[in-house]
Design an enzyme around this catalytic site. Structure first.
Site, PDB file in Angstrom:
ATOM      1  N   ASP A   1     -22.151  79.120  52.743  1.00 32.81           N
ATOM      2  CA  ASP A   1     -22.862  80.345  53.560  1.00 32.81           C
ATOM      3  C   ASP A   1     -22.921  80.191  54.944  1.00 32.81           C
ATOM      4  OD1 ASP A   1     -24.757  82.655  52.266  1.00 32.81           O
ATOM      5  OD2 ASP A   1     -25.586  81.841  54.155  1.00 32.81           O
TER       6      ASP A   1
ATOM      7  N   GLU B   1     -21.506  86.986  52.876  1.00 29.37           N
ATOM      8  CA  GLU B   1     -21.114  85.818  53.466  1.00 29.37           C
ATOM      9  C   GLU B   1     -21.018  84.670  52.612  1.00 29.37           C
ATOM     10  OE1 GLU B   1     -25.325  85.870  54.420  1.00 29.37           O
ATOM     11  OE2 GLU B   1     -23.832  87.344  53.947  1.00 29.37           O
TER      12      GLU B   1
END
Length: 578
Positions: free
Chosen positions: A416, A459
């Site tokens: 992440d 993301e």
């Protein structure tokens, strides 16, 4: 039945020839008889003229001689010695002399006043007739003319048996029959031999035609199967198997290959081949192939030129056939056939089969390329080029099943981007997309060929690392984390600053969980990494160890006695320095 009828009709010309020969012989015999008779009449007329000339020279014989003296006198004429009969008749029809009668018979001979030749001669014409002679008991031909001696008319007649004429006619007839017989025999023998030769040739042609039909039927069936199998192929590897098995059955033992046009359309590369190792270039530019430059097939050697393609330089001027592969109006590749020595003549049948194979290959490879594009689009993220969540789930199931059967490892890395929202807020969404693409590109270049890099959404990224235990998976995660932190991101001349990632790792079978829990515990490790300050890597085994020390229940496992393997890494709880 049809064979019997055809054989019956094949003898019709011979029968017609036989009957025409018989009719010809009949008319020829009649014509010969007329010609011989006319000729003999002319010859006898000449003899009569000779006799008349002699009689006129010796007219005194008519004044002093009686019948016996006339008869004796006529026997002395040379015409008698050649088998001719001379008769002298007065105007009343009385026979004065006859070389075929004795003196006693001459006294009793009947009057000749009613004889046709006698009547015609007295009328001033040449008297002639053919009739039966009672005296000699044979058919005779007669020719007569008048002679005037001392104001008295006489008729001089010369005759001869028809047997002589018949003999002449028969002799000519026999000659003609012999010629006809020889001709008919030659014709018959020739006809029979020709018939046998024609029949034999027809049978050979029929056998060849049957063989051609059989081969064509087999070729059509092979082409049908080739088309069906090519349409069923899901990869270029499957296409290779189909091509190397079926194409040689269609084209024979010919060395061949298929070159595919790259997406840039500035180079072709050999993707399929069969037979012996391909002797030409494995990749080449479009300008090196005459067929591509012409837009139609090119044979290196024929009766008009010797122009090998540049991509076959290693084979010299050997015989090579190049055929463009087209589909939907576009050239997608090339079919190459290598025949060897330049003296090899490529038959029209081989050309036709090669064109058909090229047509099927072109359509099949175009469809396969389209399928791969669609498959790639269906399985990949359009922004980053990484695999999407759907492919991630499929590959994770497959990887875990393989690891279970082979007793190997699978490590799952959940990534992440740290503080990703600030890129969108400070620089706009274009900057956020740019950051995602750059990190994704780095990720694809960092993992092994067998590893699977995916974008799960936003993301959040993931890597399925095959064959890596907990320690190896963590090492890979640290490498990625370090490389990302070293990125220098700049968009349109504007520096975007530093980007970092947090990574959580879980490993099968170390964690002793199924697929769903493997993702869950990797997420737990990711959250721990973020809570610990981001820009770091934490393996779930470390989380489990800490939980065990605090007597907390382990997430994702019901086995309280399982191993608490701890991944010991330098500075694992500290941010990685840049």
């Amino acid at each position: 039945m049809s064979t019997f009828v055809s054989r019956k009709w094949q003898y019709l010309p011979i029968a017609m020839l036989f009957f025409s020969m018989l009719a010809g012989l009949y008319f020829f015999n009649a014509s010969v008889n007329r010609w011989v008779t006319k000729t003999m009449v002319s010859d006898l007329d000449a003899l009569v003229s000779d006799v008349i000339y002699q009689l006129k020279k010796e007219q005194q014989i008519f004044l002093t001689s009686n019948r016996n003296e006339f008869n004796h006198y006529l026997h002395e004429y040379p015409q008698v010695s050649s088998g001719k009969r001379i008769t002298l008749i007065d105007a009343e029809g009385n026979v004065l002399g006859d070389t075929s009668l004795t003196e006693s018979n001459l006294q009793t001979v009947e009057n000749h006043g009613d004889r046709p030749e006698f009547i015609q001669a007295l009328a001033g014409d040449i008297g002639s007739s053919i009739r039966y002679s009672k005296t000699l008991s044979v058919d005779m031909i007669y020719v007569a003319r008048t002679i005037t001696i001392s104001d008295k008319q006489y008729v001089v007649r010369i005759s001869m048996p028809m047997t002589v004429l018949d003999a002449m006619s028969m002799e000519l007839l026999f000659i003609l029959v012999g010629l006809f017989t020889v001709t008919a025999t030659i014709f018959l023998v020739s006809s029979i031999l020709s018939q046998y030769r024609i029949t034999d040739q027809v049978n050979k042609e029929k056998a060849q035609q049957d063989e051609r039909i059989k081969n064509r039927t087999v070729e059509i069936e092979l082409l049908h199967r080739l088309a069906n199998l090519l349409a069923a192929c899901n990869s270029i590897q499957e296409t290779q198997k189909v091509v190397e098995d079926i194409v040689p059955r269609i084209l024979g033992k010919i060395n061949g290959s298929v070159a595919m046009m790259r997406a840039s359309r500035n180079q072709l590369a050999i993707q399929l081949d069969w037979g012996k190792p391909w002797p030409g270039s494995r990749s080449y530019g479009p300008h090196e192939c005459w067929a591509l430059r012409k837009g139609k097939y090119h044979l290196a050697n024929d009766e008009y030129h010797c122009l090998p393609c540049g991509h076959m330089d290693e084979t010299g001027d050997d015989q090579v056939l190049c055929i463009p592969l087209t589909a939907h109006g576009n050239t997608i590749g090339m079919l190459h056939l290598y025949f060897g020595d330049k003296s090899v003549k490529v038959s029209k049948t081989t050309l036709r089969s090669a064109f058909t194979v090229a047509e099927h290959l072109g359509l099949s490879l175009a469809n396969l390329s389209l399928q791969e594009k669609l498959r790639a689009q269906a399985l990949s993220d359009p922004l980053t080029g990484l695999y999407n969540r759907r492919h991630f789930e499929e590959m994770l199931d497959t990887s875990l099943n393989t690891a279970k059967s082979k007793q190997s490892y699978v490590s799952l890395l959940m990534l992440d981007l740290d503080h990703f929202k600030r890129f969108n807020d400070n620089f706009g969404h274009d900057a956020g997309d740019y950051v995602l693409k750059e990190v994704s590109s780095l990720l694809m270049n960092s993992v092994a060929v067998d590893d699977v890099a995916c974008r799960l959404g936003g993301e959040e990224l993931a890597v399925i690392a095959l064959g890596r235990d907990a320690e190896a998976g963590t090492v890979l995660a640290l490498q990625i984390c370090k490389l990302v932190s070293e990125l220098h991101l700049e968009l349109k001349g504007l520096s975007l600053g530093k980007v970092t990632v947090s990574i959580g790792v879980s490993t099968f079978p170390d964690s002793q969980v199924d697929r769903s829990n493997l993702v869950k515990i990797a997420d737990v490790a990711l959250y721990k990494a973020k809570d610990a300050g981001r820009n770091r890597v934490i393996h779930y085994n470390e989380v489990r160890q800490l939980a065990s020390l605090k007597s907390e229940p382990e997430l994702g496992s019901d086995d309280s006695n399982q191993s608490s393997t701890v991944t010991v890494l330098a500075n694992k709880n500290k941010p990685i320095s840049n």
